[in-house]
Write a protein that holds these residues in place. Sequence first.
Motif, PDB file in Angstrom:
ATOM      1  N   TRP A 269       4.147  14.102  -2.576  1.00  8.22           N
ATOM      2  CA  TRP A 269       2.793  13.598  -2.392  1.00  8.22           C
ATOM      3  C   TRP A 269       1.769  14.316  -3.265  1.00  8.22           C
TER       4      TRP A 269
ATOM      5  N   TRP B  31       8.704  10.552   3.742  1.00  9.13           N
ATOM      6  CA  TRP B  31      10.113  10.983   3.695  1.00  9.13           C
ATOM      7  C   TRP B  31      11.007   9.774   3.953  1.00  9.13           C
TER       8      TRP B  31
ATOM      9  N   ASP C  72       1.146   8.774  10.239  1.00  5.67           N
ATOM     10  CA  ASP C  72       1.808   9.585   9.228  1.00  5.67           C
ATOM     11  C   ASP C  72       3.197  10.026   9.624  1.00  5.67           C
ATOM     12  N   ALA C  73       3.305  10.506  10.877  1.00  4.46           N
ATOM     13  CA  ALA C  73       4.495  11.292  11.180  1.00  4.46           C
ATOM     14  C   ALA C  73       4.598  11.405  12.691  1.00  4.46           C
TER      15      ALA C  73
ATOM     16  N   GLY D 123      -3.174  17.122   9.316  1.00  2.00           N
ATOM     17  CA  GLY D 123      -2.762  17.956   8.184  1.00  2.00           C
ATOM     18  C   GLY D 123      -3.828  17.968   7.098  1.00  2.00           C
TER      19      GLY D 123
ATOM     20  N   GLU E 175      10.176  17.373  11.703  1.00  5.04           N
ATOM     21  CA  GLU E 175       9.284  16.228  11.876  1.00  5.04           C
ATOM     22  C   GLU E 175       9.855  15.046  11.077  1.00  5.04           C
TER      23      GLU E 175
ATOM     24  N   TRP F 189       9.189  22.614   3.186  1.00  5.27           N
ATOM     25  CA  TRP F 189       8.831  21.621   4.211  1.00  5.27           C
ATOM     26  C   TRP F 189       9.132  20.216   3.662  1.00  5.27           C
TER      27      TRP F 189
ATOM     28  N   TYR G 209      -3.309  18.227   3.640  1.00  2.00           N
ATOM     29  CA  TYR G 209      -2.901  17.472   2.441  1.00  2.00           C
ATOM     30  C   TYR G 209      -3.819  17.765   1.253  1.00  2.00           C
TER      31      TYR G 209
ATOM     32  N   ASP H 217       2.380  12.932  14.401  1.00  6.52           N
ATOM     33  CA  ASP H 217       0.979  12.948  14.856  1.00  6.52           C
ATOM     34  C   ASP H 217       0.364  11.567  14.620  1.00  6.52           C
TER      35      ASP H 217
HETATM   36  O1  9MR Z   1       4.582  17.029   4.153  1.00  8.06           O
HETATM   37  C1  9MR Z   1       3.586  18.021   4.237  1.00  8.06           C
HETATM   38  C2  9MR Z   1       4.102  19.269   3.567  1.00  8.06           C
HETATM   39  O2  9MR Z   1       4.294  19.038   2.186  1.00  8.06           O
HETATM   40  C3  9MR Z   1       3.142  20.415   3.791  1.00  8.06           C
HETATM   41  O3  9MR Z   1       3.723  21.610   3.302  1.00  8.06           O
HETATM   42  C4  9MR Z   1       2.834  20.559   5.283  1.00  8.06           C
HETATM   43  C5  9MR Z   1       1.853  21.671   5.600  1.00  8.06           C
HETATM   44  O4  9MR Z   1       0.613  21.410   5.072  1.00  8.06           O
HETATM   45  O5  9MR Z   1       2.312  19.340   5.771  1.00  8.06           O
HETATM   46  C6  9MR Z   1       3.231  18.290   5.679  1.00  8.06           C
HETATM   47  O6  9MR Z   1       2.666  17.126   6.194  1.00  8.06           O
HETATM   48  C7  9MR Z   1       2.439  17.065   7.583  1.00  8.06           C
HETATM   49  C8  9MR Z   1       0.961  16.786   7.758  1.00  8.06           C
HETATM   50  O7  9MR Z   1       0.227  17.902   7.338  1.00  8.06           O
HETATM   51  C9  9MR Z   1       0.600  16.389   9.178  1.00  8.06           C
HETATM   52  N1  9MR Z   1       1.426  15.325   9.655  1.00  8.06           N
HETATM   53  C10 9MR Z   1       2.847  15.637   9.573  1.00  8.06           C
HETATM   54  C11 9MR Z   1       3.252  15.916   8.158  1.00  8.06           C
HETATM   55  C12 9MR Z   1       4.752  16.166   8.061  1.00  8.06           C
HETATM   56  O8  9MR Z   1       5.139  17.337   8.693  1.00  8.06           O
END
Ligand code: 9MR
Length: 567
Positions: free
Chosen positions: A370, A550, A163-164, A321, A545, A429, A323, A166
């Motif tokens: 998303w 993105w 994902d990112a 996360g 992150e 975020w 999500y 993580d």
């Molecule tokens: O992109 C996500 C954002 O919209 C949310 O506010 C946030 C908190 O729940 O989580 C972001 O997604 C993250 C995910 O939960 C875990 N992997 C990293 C993602 C990007 O920061």
Amino acid sequence: PNPAKKVQVDLVAYVPGLPKRATLVSGATTPQTWTLKNSAGVAVASGQSTPKGADATSGDSTHLIDFSSFDTPGTGYTLSVGEDTSFPFDISADPVKRLRYDSLAFFYHQRSGTPIEAQYVGDEYARPAAHLNVAPNQGDNNVPCRADLACGYTLDVRGGWYDAGDHGKYVVNGGIATWQLLNAYERASRLGDATAYRDGSMNIPEKANGVPDLLDEARWEVDFLLKMQAPDGMAHHKVHDANWTALPTRPELDDQPRRLSATSTAATLNLAAVAAQASRLWKSIDATYSSTLLAAARKAYAAAKANPAKLADPNDGTGGGAYSDDTVTDEFYWAASELYATTGDAAYRTDVTGSSHYKAASLNRGGFHWGGTAPLGDITLALAPNGLPAADVSAIKSAFASVADQHLTAMAGMGYAAPYDNSTAGYVWGSNSTVLNNAQVLALAFDFTGTAKYRDGVFEALHYVLGRNPLSTSYVAGYGDQAMVNAHHRFWAHQNDPALPIAPPGSLSGGPNSALQDPVAQRLLTGCPQQKCWVDDIGAYSVNEVAINWNSALAWVSGWAAEKSGT
Ligand code: 9MR
């Protein structure tokens, strides 16, 4: 931590023939004289700024500098006002053409379950395959559900993209990211130039297989999405570690057990939408694959209709996360739109036209993300030929132009113009992805109308992301003299371990987040004006992150901008 200049420019480049705007930080109420200098320090143009006054979003008092009339390509230009000088920048179409591919290269770097090879990324970014049951990894080969779910089966969910920063793999943002890459291809094929994405255009293992490389990269994730489908047709929301791992953790050294979270309606509809979209695009490339995709999409959609309110647990945030998303009418509309565009079936059409989202009813300056996906359905209905009344398709296209007009009106009042609606939640975020998704709306408004101001708005958004912002920072790694370096990432963790690399060129930072949702941001940024709530620190995960959903926005917009940048 981020010394800002008084003259804020795109730190990368302005494209010849297009508007060129910069921002001066100044409380002066009268116009100031600006000078444009070439790389030899020779003045080549000058003019007067336009005072704009105080700007709460940035915390700066600003003037507009418009040097559009100067149009000589070159490198190393600077803009000066009095003693203050900007970072250098180019007047050239070359950087955005590189960014089109560097932003896409991000996805190969993020691949799971395969070695990342030096021949494609260079030695410093190469790493062994991970999450394949080779110790200490526990592997994605036979992943059980979380203990409390007792689903009674395991799934082979190898592959896909992390994902990112993580090592989680999540269906809902995997869905929008894949859709956006595929949509870049579909838009280019119908309204632009898809040869930009031809076989051999990207440096990936599939670069000589006869299939456009953008489709190859997207297929890496489409195949993963298919694997997340449970026997009943529903899709598991996500697979990730049982516990969060430390920074840094190389993917092949992650020793955590992997677990499937419950299936969800949102994930299932993401699978339905992307599989239906992909089925359309692979129809003439790989008919067998196209049929497999369509069968999976139909099965998923039917399962979601039978389970229309199976929401992901908002508290399922340990090791990955959450999500979670409590509204899925938008995912239903998106999935029905994709299925209808691909099949023409009357049942899907009824679901499209009967949706409260029909005809871009929910498209606004908030754009899409998303958890809000209805505009993805609108975009597909506007692009892919279908049997809807022409007047309805026109209404969808008009909605893009009218929301684009709203963006342009708001941007005209900003010190640092970005298509972003901060009126309800400030900068959130991943705000940079919102800016770029809204730039996609502007780009489509240009595609649908041919009106130049919409194209110019797309480039304004890129200028913001590439340095014309109150931090004089390019949020894209490797682009500009002051660019993001220390992304929150478990492998590109150079800040914590000098043996590891920095974020590779073309990776997009999440960007300013005025809610300050991590301890580093809270320690360093309390009281920040919204556009300044960002720091280039690996620990600041709520602002710095990277994420597939993105970078997909950056890839879509930079690809479009490259296409519009001439030779
Ligand atoms: O992109 C996500 C954002 O919209 C949310 O506010 C946030 C908190 O729940 O989580 C972001 O997604 C993250 C995910 O939960 C875990 N992997 C990293 C993602 C990007 O920061």
